[in-house]
Design an enzyme around this catalytic site. Structure first.
Site, short mmCIF file in Angstrom:
data_model
loop_
_atom_site.label_atom_id
_atom_site.label_comp_id
_atom_site.label_asym_id
_atom_site.label_seq_id
_atom_site.Cartn_x
_atom_site.Cartn_y
_atom_site.Cartn_z
N ASN A 22 0.85 -1.09 -0.04
CA ASN A 22 0.12 0.08 -0.02
C ASN A 22 1.13 0.95 0.47
OD1 ASN A 22 -2.84 -1.32 0.62
ND2 ASN A 22 -1.28 -1.75 1.88
N GLU A 23 1.39 1.70 -0.72
CA GLU A 23 1.97 2.82 -1.62
C GLU A 23 1.61 3.63 -0.95
OE1 GLU A 23 5.43 2.21 -1.77
OE2 GLU A 23 5.10 0.45 -3.59
N PRO A 24 1.72 5.60 -0.45
CA PRO A 24 1.80 6.28 -0.45
C PRO A 24 0.40 6.93 -1.75
CG PRO A 24 4.39 6.77 -0.24
CD PRO A 24 3.80 5.23 -1.46
N SER A 66 -2.61 5.86 -0.62
CA SER A 66 -3.77 4.38 -0.47
C SER A 66 -5.12 5.09 0.69
CB SER A 66 -3.46 3.17 0.04
OG SER A 66 -2.22 2.58 -1.02
#
Length: 643
Positions: free
Chosen positions: A164-166, A168
């Site tokens: 879950n990357e920046p 999300s």
């Protein structure tokens, strides 16, 4: 510190999620494994299933190793366990070296008695149009199992949990995501180059993670310290997805000391609780912090500066700012020396190194064949120039960090100078042809053949010799240890074993050094430095116990590698470099041509190693200058290890 104590402690008031700090990752991993084992046993007693959310990467390896030990030695059964892994690269075959299916089988599932049907890992082989349906089904399976009892997590340098990357959202579900550039850069070593890292992955969503009854996030190494501080003390932000865990009612962050260094309770505890100022180390750290915060030289700090920044009790305990400043200034001043091997015929009471013997035997350990000149090339040259008997020991071959193109170039060279071999074999089975065939048939991430690995090792060895000769070390003092733990042909290494320890012990006993230098950094992205340091520490401890090594006779100095410098309050020796010495260091680094321009495993910093080294050395010199110490072009730093 249990949860209630943590909540009540003024020392932790900046922290927004329960956090425990341990001396090392092994200690922390045992605590997590013990909690998982207690959950499994409790559920078994109740005839229930224990539902675990599992992570991959280097962070949970110690936990899995301890669970395997508990299974084999203590009878811990996993028959009642159901697992759901966080993520998988997409696309990805389950048998690929980088597959999380393979990772989990090799590091846990193949070693325990968990029923295969109870294991769930996102499927990286699905057609694109089937992924969304699979993700919905994945969450339904978690719900049908009763939800996750415990989710273990690592944290990426972007602050991601799972993939879950920046950006999300908090309610994100299991889905296909595009990986952040930093995440792909960090994964490059596993894939033998960033260009081979998949651009997408299937990941359990933040929403699914937040539904788990318990979350444990673990973080090891200095390179995680900054993002850990943001996750624990920062504001809730989708740009740092790990901050969402601040809203989870039962989350624990488990850190080793090196990952906790940016936390307020570690950086400036005097701002929160009364401190014992009798410690010279604590006073030094506090005064450096204050000077940096205010942008002042140490000798310019005033009583008001101390009192306005939570350090009035230091003034009360230790007299005036004037006297405190002078004491700390002298401590800093005494770390600076142009004589890293000790200066002969002087009073050495306050010098970093002893004056006797005037000519010392010096053993420099280098994890890879270039770390010595990258990290302490100026000091290395100074030791040789000042007449010490310097030996180098390259702990690993570094063979996986060589591009295939370089192997082809050297193979071409061999082919040109050994035409007679070509003639004898009719040109069909020479080393050249075998190497070329192996490389041309190789897919990204495949393990090299033994012959290719050998050529790569020879390339690194010849470069190391060239650098040592440039510095002035004769060939007979250059040692290539080829520690067995490293020689797997892949990024994943074996744990260090008896043979590794014996090789290092034998070398130390053979040389009988007065000084040992070793890489003390824990931020190496693929972990070799950490293991090499572990081997040295264990070997030193064994020799000390046997009486073969004495701390009075042999001092151990730790240097940092290409990633991070020691904090100023931890530096025991700083060696200044002139502009000419900086140039000389650069030339020694340039002898490692296979690592020049673009290294195979550069880590997150896109600059070449020589650029990083020069910038770091210049910054350290500037830091000393800003505190009011003499101004130099560059400095190399060392911390003494007391054994």
């Amino acid at each position: 510190m249990d949860r209630e104590t943590w909540k009540k402690s003024p020392l932790t008031r900046k922290e927004k999620v329960h956090t425990q700090i341990f001396a090392n990752a092994a200690q922390a991993s045992r605590l997590i494994a013990e909690e998982i084992a207690a959950l499994i046993r409790d559920k078994a007693d109740k005839k229930q299933k224990a539902v675990l959310g599992l992570a991959t990467g280097s962070s949970p390896l110690g936990v899995y190793k301890e669970l395997i030990r508990m299974h084999k030695e203590e009878g811990l059964s996993f028959q009642n366990v159901i697992t759901f892994n966080l993520d998988e690269y997409y696309p990805m075959q389950p048998t690929s070296l980088q597959s999380y299916v393979r990772f989990m089988k090799e590091n846990l599932f193949d070693e325990i008695d968990i029923p295969p049907d109870n294991v769930h890992i996102p499927d990286g082989t699905l057609p694109r149009d089937k992924v969304a349906e699979f993700c919905a089904e994945y969450e339904r399976l978690i719900t049908d199992a009763g939800g996750l009892d415990l989710q273990i997590l690592g944290i990426g340098r972007t602050g991601h949990i799972g993939f879950n990357e920046p950006g999300s959202p908090l309610d994100s579900s299991t889905r296909l995501v595009t990986l952040d550039y930093v995440t792909r850069t960090d994964a490059a070593s596993d894939f033998f180059g960033q260009e081979n890292v998949p651009r997408k992955a299937i990941t359990m969503g933040i929403g699914a993670i937040m539904k788990s009854k318990r979350c444990i996030l673990m973080a090891w190494g200095e390179n995680k310290a900054r993002i850990v501080q943001k996750a624990i003390e920062g504001e809730l932000s989708e740009q740092v997805p790990a901050t969402y865990l601040q809203q989870h009612p039962n989350t624990l962050y488990v850190l080793e000391e090196s990952a906790s260094t940016e936390l307020s309770r570690v950086q400036r505890p005097w701002c929160f609780v009364p401190i014992d100022w009798t410690s010279q180390t604590t006073t030094k750290k506090a005064v450096i912090w204050l000077a940096k915060k205010l942008g002042k030289a140490v000798l310019k700090l005033t009583d008001r500066d101390y009192m306005d920044n939570g350090m009035s009790d230091l003034i009360l305990d230790q007299d005036s700012a004037y006297n405190i400043n002078i004491r700390v200034f002298k401590l800093l001043q005494r770390t600076i020396t142009g004589w890293p091997g000790g200066k002969p015929n002087v009073d050495d009471t306050h010098r970093p190194e002893r004056k006797d013997p005037a000519q010392k035997r010096v053993l420099i350990f280098s994890p890879h064949p270039d770390d010595d000149v990258i990290s302490m090339g100026g000091t290395f040259q100074r030791l040789v120039d000042q007449g010490h008997e310097v030996y180098t020991a390259y702990q690993t071959s570094g063979n996986i960090a060589v591009f295939d193109d370089d192997v082809m170039r050297f193979a071409d060279f061999v082919a040109d100078i050994r035409q007679q071999e070509e003639e004898k074999t009719n040109g069909h089975d020479t080393l050249y042809h075998r190497v070329v065939k192996s490389i041309r048939s190789k897919q990204p991430g495949d393990i090299d053949s033994d012959e290719v690995l050998n050529v790569k090792a020879l390339i690194r060895k010849s470069e190391a010799r060239a650098a040592c000769r440039y510095v002035g070390v004769p060939d007979e003092r250059i040692h290539f240890l080829n520690l067995p733990f490293y020689e797997t042909g892949t990024v994943k290494k074996r744990p260090p074993g008896e043979q590794d320890f014996q090789i290092v012990c034998d070398l130390i006993q053979q040389i009988q050094p007065h000084q040992i230098y070793a890489a003390g950094d824990l931020s190496d992205p693929h972990g070799t430095h950490r293991v090499c340091l572990q081997v040295i520490f264990e070997s030193i401890d064994r020799l000390k116990q046997s009486g073969a090594l004495n701390q009075d006779d042999c001092w151990v100095w730790l240097y940092r590698g290409a990633w991070q410098e020691y904090p100023m309050d931890e530096i025991d020796m700083a060696v200044p470099l002139s502009p000419d010495e900086v140039t000389g260091k650069r030339r020694a680094i340039f002898k490692h041509q296979s690592q020049k321009d673009t290294a195979l495993f550069p880590g997150a910093d896109p600059r070449e190693f020589w650029q990083r080294a020069e910038a770091r050395n210049a910054q350290l010199a500037q830091d000393y200058d800003e505190l009011g110490l003499p101004e130099y072009a560059a400095m190399e730093a060392f911390k003494r290890y007391h054994y």
